[in-house]
Design an enzyme around this catalytic site. Structure first.
Site, PDB file in Angstrom:
ATOM      1  N   GLU A  92      61.437  26.368  55.036  1.00 10.67           N
ATOM      2  CA  GLU A  92      60.268  26.270  55.909  1.00 10.67           C
ATOM      3  C   GLU A  92      60.412  25.136  56.928  1.00 10.67           C
ATOM      4  OE1 GLU A  92      59.078  28.042  51.979  1.00 10.67           O
ATOM      5  OE2 GLU A  92      60.168  26.254  52.564  1.00 10.67           O
TER       6      GLU A  92
ATOM      7  N   GLU B 200      69.659  28.730  46.274  1.00 10.97           N
ATOM      8  CA  GLU B 200      69.431  28.705  44.830  1.00 10.97           C
ATOM      9  C   GLU B 200      68.045  29.271  44.545  1.00 10.97           C
ATOM     10  OE1 GLU B 200      71.019  24.953  42.852  1.00 10.97           O
ATOM     11  OE2 GLU B 200      70.530  24.298  44.879  1.00 10.97           O
TER      12      GLU B 200
ATOM     13  N   GLU C 166      60.390  30.550  39.974  1.00 12.33           N
ATOM     14  CA  GLU C 166      60.301  29.361  40.813  1.00 12.33           C
ATOM     15  C   GLU C 166      59.777  29.709  42.204  1.00 12.33           C
ATOM     16  OE1 GLU C 166      63.835  26.991  40.707  1.00 12.33           O
ATOM     17  OE2 GLU C 166      63.832  26.958  38.536  1.00 12.33           O
TER      18      GLU C 166
END
Length: 114
Positions: A27, A43, A52
């Protein structure tokens, strides 16, 4: 840690002038107008692949910067293997913990652990 390792690999292969490693939240990344990525390495896979909440961010990066047709997203796929099991001692332990959480009795939630 991963970006530092990537930089070492780039350096070991003499590609410092060709490959740029950007270490940032997707972002927050700003690329110059018209610059597209040949490869995006992320990742994004949390435990159980999705917990996540990084999948949305890597898809945003793909849509914004990955070179259409020839760009690669790594890793590009995953496999999830499931095996149901029951662990009565774990469940009972978790149930006991709910009886006093910082002085609050959450025992009505114990039935949800079954």
């Amino acid at each position: 840690p991963s970006a530092a390792l990537c930089r070492r690999v780039v350096q070991a292969n003499g590609l410092e002038g060709v490959v740029e490693v950007i270490e940032a939240r997707v972002e927050d990344v700003r690329l110059p107008e018209g610059v597209l990525a040949d490869v995006i390495v992320s990742e994004w896979m949390g435990y159980f692949l999705l917990f996540e909440s990084m999948l949305d961010a890597v898809l945003l990066a793909r849509d914004r910067w990955l070179r259409p047709g020839t760009g690669r997203l790594l890793p590009s796929r995953s496999r999830l293997f499931l095996c149901p099991f029951s662990d009565v001692s774990w469940r009972d332990h978790r149930a006991d913990l709910l009886r006093d959480v910082c002085g609050i009795d959450f025992s009505p939630l114990v039935a949800k652990l079954a």
